[in-house]
Design a protein around this motif. Structure first.
Motif: not given
Length: 104
Positions: A23, A38, A47-49, A77-80, A93
């Motif tokens: 993250s 995101q 992709d991230s979340r 933000l959580n990375l792939p 990324v």
């Protein structure tokens, strides 16, 4: 190279992370939110979340005053999270994040 006011999770010397999520915390000096970043990453097929909200925000738990958790949650933000990311994938990324944030 690093970006000012973007922090990455650090592993304490007396612990070992499970590395489940990688993250970043986006500092308040950037004119963007994790949701905006995101959306831009998704345009690059990355992709991230957003970070899950603090446990105390759920109805089943007692609400407690934990402003730090709520603040970090708004800016993280959580990375792939793919076990087989190559070094090239990680570089892609990182470069995308840098380019997106520098546009803001």
């Amino acid at each position: 190279a690093t970006l000012d006011d973007v922090d990455y999770q650090h592993e304490r010397p007396d612990s070992r992370s499970t590395q489940w999520f990688q993250s970043i915390v986006i500092g308040e000096s950037w004119a963007t939110t994790p949701a905006q970043l995101q959306a831009e990453l998704l345009k690059e097929d990355i992709d991230s979340r957003e970070m899950l909200p603090p446990m105390s925000s759920h109805d089943m738990w007692q609400r407690v005053d934990n402003p730090v958790a709520y603040d970090i949650c708004k800016r993280t933000l959580n990375l792939p999270a793919v076990i087989d990311l190559s070094r090239d994938d990680v570089q892609r990324v990182c470069q995308a994040i840098k380019q997106i944030l520098k546009k803001k």
